[in-house]
Every structure is written in C-alpha cells, then in structure tokens.
Design an enzyme around this catalytic site. Structure first.
Site, short mmCIF file in Angstrom:
data_model
loop_
_atom_site.label_atom_id
_atom_site.label_comp_id
_atom_site.label_asym_id
_atom_site.label_seq_id
_atom_site.Cartn_x
_atom_site.Cartn_y
_atom_site.Cartn_z
N SER A 62 0.69 -0.90 0.35
CA SER A 62 -0.64 -0.02 -0.14
C SER A 62 1.06 0.98 0.11
O SER A 62 1.81 1.25 0.44
CB SER A 62 -0.84 -0.38 1.28
N LYS A 63 0.05 2.32 -0.19
CA LYS A 63 1.16 3.85 -0.55
C LYS A 63 1.71 3.81 0.62
O LYS A 63 2.71 4.80 1.17
CB LYS A 63 -0.20 4.56 0.06
#
Length: 493
Positions: A254-255
């Site tokens: 994820s980011k």
RNA sequence: GCCCCCAUCGUCUAGCCCGGCCUAGGACACCGGCCCUUCAAGCCGGUAACGCGGGUUCGAAUCCCGCUGGGGGCACCA
C-alpha cells in the site's frame, strides 16, 4: 492440445498497480512461452468507479513495461468486444440459460432484508449464509413480489450442490471445498448488471481463455465459479493462484510503505526490464545462483508450476540494485536509455517540463557521463548531481563540519579560485594540474584541497571525481562557487 | 466465528514432489578489508535461516499429525 490463451482483466478504476502488473506479467509470460495469446479485458462493470482515462493510463503503463497484448479493446480480436460494459447481451443470455436450467433463480429479498439476516447470524455467532427464502417461490409468490414493485436479483443455486468441489490449482495442487460452507450467491444485480463472479466466468469461457493466473483472493471464489461452469456445461480454465505482494510492514502493498503504481516507478527512473526481472524473482528463480535474466530468457524458462506459493515482500533495495545492474550495462551499450530514465525523473520533480531543448539534453548527457556508475535509478541524477542542475549549492551539515573547519581552508579556496580564473582551457586535466600545482606550492597534500573544493562546488562529501566535475561545471561556475564558499566560511567562523 | 491458502538467513529464494549428496546454496541488505581525492562500482572476507511440538524412519528442511504465526474469503466490490 488447444493453444494457450491467457488474460489480464483490470478494472479501470486507477493507475496500473504493481500487484496487478505482477499478475499480468505471469499471464503474459505464460502466453509468450507457449506461443499462445494474451488478452486484455476491461472489467468496467462498476460504472461509478471506472473511467476511460484510467483505461488509457493502464494501456500506457503496460506499453512502457513492454507487456503487449494480442487482443483487447484497442486492438480488437475474434472474441470481442473486450469491455464488459459492451458485453451485456451475452450476460443476459447466459443468465437466462442458468434460469431455464434451474441452476439459478430470482431472489426478491431487498438489501435491507439481507442485512437483517446477516445481522441475526452475527448475533447468534454462526457463519452467515443466505437463508434461501426465495429458492422455491411459486409463480403466485413471485407475482406478489413483482406487484410490490420489487426487482429481483438472480442467485446461483449452490447450497444443495451435494458434492465436494475440487479445484486443481497449478501451483497449489488439489484444493477441496465443501458447498456446505457456501451459499446461493447473487450473479446479477436487481438492475440487471452482472456481478464479477458471473461476468468473469462468461467472459473467460466465451473468450476461450485456457489458463488463469490470478491473486489468492480469488481462490475462494473458484468453487462458486466452478459450479457455474458445470451448470452451463462448460469446462473451466486451468487456474493458478498467487499470493499477493506485501509491503515491508508485511501487509498488502500500500501507499504507506512505498509506491504502488507502475508509473511511480517510471517517474523515479526505473527501467522496465529491471522491473520485470525483479517481478520474476519475486516468484521464482529460473536458475540457481543467477539473478539477471533477459525477457527472452524468462519467457523461455517460464513454467507455471515453478511459481512460489508464499507472499513476497517488495524489497526496494533489491529492485534498486537490480536497476543499477541494468543501468551500468546500458551506460556503455545505450547511454541514451540512462539519460531517458534521468529525464523521466527530472520531469517527475518538475526540473524539466515539456520538450527538452537540444543543448539542455546535451548537458544532461554530460552529467550522466560524469555521474556514471553512481546512477542506479534515474532519480539519482538529482540525489547525486543536483549541483549540476541548479545554481544553488547547499552545504550538507556534515560536509561543513568535516571540511570547512580548518582555518586555512578559506585561504586555500581563495587561492584556488584565483588560479582557476587564470587557467587555460578548462578541462579535467587542466583542473587537476591547477590543484596539484597548488598543493605542491603550498606543500600540502592534494586531499586538503580536493575535499573542501568538492564541498564548495557540490555541497556534498560524496560524488563524482572532482576534476571531471569541475570541467563540466566550467570555469565561471567553479570560480563563483569557490568564492561563495570563501565568503560563507568567512561569515561563519 | 466459519472456510481456504501459506511458513528456509532481516529480504527474495534454491533444496521439499522422488528422505541420506545440506556441517542448508545463491542474491539483496548489513558488517569488516582492499582499491581510492570522497562516494559509487569492483574484488576479498564475515554475521545470519529450516516457526514450535509430536510422530514415521537406521536417517527428515524434505513424509504425516497437531499447534502457533501470517495472509485471503465469507457484498446487489473487483
């Protein structure tokens, strides 16, 4: 054996994700390794989130990676259309077929009623499964619901399937599912649009897909789909489920833990061939004791069965190293590609915009030459060579401490500035001569000039060779920066 | 809660299917050293793993069972 047809089916709801590209890559590799066909299908059944812009962006990212497709919305093909929203007639036809065969039925339960059922199950701490209230409705009951204005969904009959459903997974082997734990799930919404599990089956079959390599999250979907294939009298494709790539926090990428979009990597100046090589290594090692493979080698060696079962963690350090290996190789073979990657990352941070003027590009070429092997990723042109690209030199704290502390330094740099100003044609050789002479004249070691000079010119303690760097900077800039450093030291001591 | 998947150095993995060749191999990262105007690269060396517990067997990283840990699924999302 009929020919291999694989596919990747992205939803155009965002840029191409690393995880998606990774999956697509194996489908593509498999198709290429068997001289089969790779299909790109757009799963845009969720109109609220899908856009044509993202679809285009995904195409662009795939092209950059070098993953090409034989059939797809833009190139068409014998099994089109390749966008789900353009295939609604097909879904309607097969939904009707399922209904006619008694394998599916209309369900008039409202979302509210279903939510209530679910809540009750939770309260009683038992797993939720649809009650099956609408499974055996009489025509009269149906008419009554219709009269109420209820629009039915279509559910696939599954609960009373009766036998164990076996999935033969190419990488995991035999996996069994007891339909006891499954329920009649919805395949068509009350507005008539198909749900993923249904559209996917219809598309894979009607597009003659032979093999599907997809994420582990779909393994649990597989038995549901298998029942549908059986009901329709179709043979399901061969499947292989791969675990998802994890971030350094061991959670799904994820980011939070790094970039997730393919284009982020492009913007940072990674090379597509390095990324693909890295993708391969996250699932299998074609040979023992070897990391570097060309795409053709990967295609040649690919075997679905060899793919790993566990979830790899995206190791940025290894990707960076790998990219460096490719960059170093390119440096002599095809320096324009290295320059290209650097330009890409300069655009990314706003150091370049629009078309690059020829003399500017030439200068960047020279910067790349001087930075040489130090560039592992395009963005390194900025981390190691920012002083070539902008006019402000900011001295690192550590650099000041280590090389500007000596009381003689200002005097030495002043002397150097004067000598450079009076030097001849300013090449690296000339720069070296000036510095060596200065060292001899003052009977000091050249180190005592080189290090402070590097800080004055670049702001850093590390970087390319001083003489080369001076040549590229040019006499005027060197003199100016040297004098600025003298002023700086004077002001701060 | 129920169902499913997974489990070798910090990380990616080889070995596992067909037990002995494994005092577990390679790579990244890390730590030393060499080289050197610094850094990077390169070269040399080092630390570091079979999750735990039971079996089976002369012998298990490899086969079986249990546990633990991680992941996924259980939507009118994909």
């Amino acid at each position: 054996m009929t020919s291999v047809r694989t596919r990747y089916a992205p939803s155009p709801t965002g840029y191409l994700h690393i995880g998606g590209a990774w999956m697509a890559f194996f489908n593509w590799l498999f198709a290429r390794s068997t001289r089969g066909t790779f299909v790109l299908r757009i799963e845009d059944t969720d109109p609220s989130r899908s856009t044509r812009e993202y679809e285009q962006a995904i195409f662009e990212d795939f092209r950059w990676l070098g993953i090409d497709w034989d059939e797809g919305p833009d190139v068409r093909g014998p099994y089109g259309p390749y966008r789900q929203t353009e295939r609604t007639a097909l879904y309607h036809r097969h939904a009707q077929e399922l209904l006619d065969r008694g394998a599916a039925y209309h369900c008039y339960c409202t979302p509210e009623e279903l939510a209530a059922e679910r809540k009750r199950a939770e309260a009683e701490r038992r797993p939720y499964r649809y009650s099956g209230r609408c499974r055996n409705l009489t025509p009269a009951q149906r008419a009554a619901f219709e009269a109420e204005g209820r629009k039915p969904t279509i559910r696939l009959r599954l609960t009373d399937y009766g036998e164990i459903i076996v999935v033969h997974d190419l990488v995991r082997g035999r996996v069994e599912f007891d339909p006891e734990h499954l329920d009649d799930y919805i395949i068509v919404r009350s507005d008539g649009t198909p749900l993923y599990n249904f559209a996917n089956v219809v598309d894979d079959h009607t597009m003659a897909i032979s093999h599907v390599i997809r994420g582990i999250e779909h393994l649990s979907n597989t038995p549901r789909q298998w029942v549908m294939y059986r009901a329709l009298g179709w043979t399901p494709p061969q499947v292989a489920h791969l675990s998802n790539i994890l971030g350094t926090d061991k959670k799904k990428l994820s980011k939070r833990t790094g970039d997730t979009a393919v284009r982020d990597y492009r913007r940072q100046g990674f090379l597509p061939e390095a990324l693909l090589n890295f993708f391969a290594l996250m699932a299998w090692y074609p040979e023992e004791n070897r990391e570097i493979y060309t795409i053709d080698e990967l295609i040649e060696k690919f075997r679905v069965e060899d793919l790993g079962k566990s979830s790899p963690i995206f190791d940025m350090a290894k990707l960076t190293w790998l990219n460096g290996v490719y960059m170093r190789d390119l440096l002599s073979r095809d320096p324009a590609r290295v320059v290209g990657a650097c330009v890409e990352s300069m655009r990314g941070v706003g150091l370049l915009d629009g078309p690059v003027a020829p003399d500017r590009l030439n200068y960047i070429r020279r910067v790349v030459e001087v930075l040489g092997e130090r560039i592992k990723v395009g963005r390194d042109i900025i981390t190691y060579g920012d002083f070539f690209l902008t006019d402000v030199v900011s001295y690192e704290a550590e650099a000041i401490q280590r090389y500007f502390a000596n009381p003689k330094t200002a005097e030495i740099l002043q002397d150097l500035a004067a000598r450079v100003a009076g030097a001849g044609e300013f090449t690296a050789g000339e720069a070296e001569r000036v510095i060596r002479t200065l060292a001899a004249d003052r009977s000091i070691h050249s180190r005592e000039i080189i290090h402070p000079a590097r800080v004055a010119l670049t702001g850093k303690t590390a970087g390319p060779g001083l003489f080369e760097l001076m040549e590229l900077l040019g006499k005027a800039r060197v003199v100016r920066r040297l004098e600025e450093a003298v002023t700086y030291i004077g002001r701060n001591s």
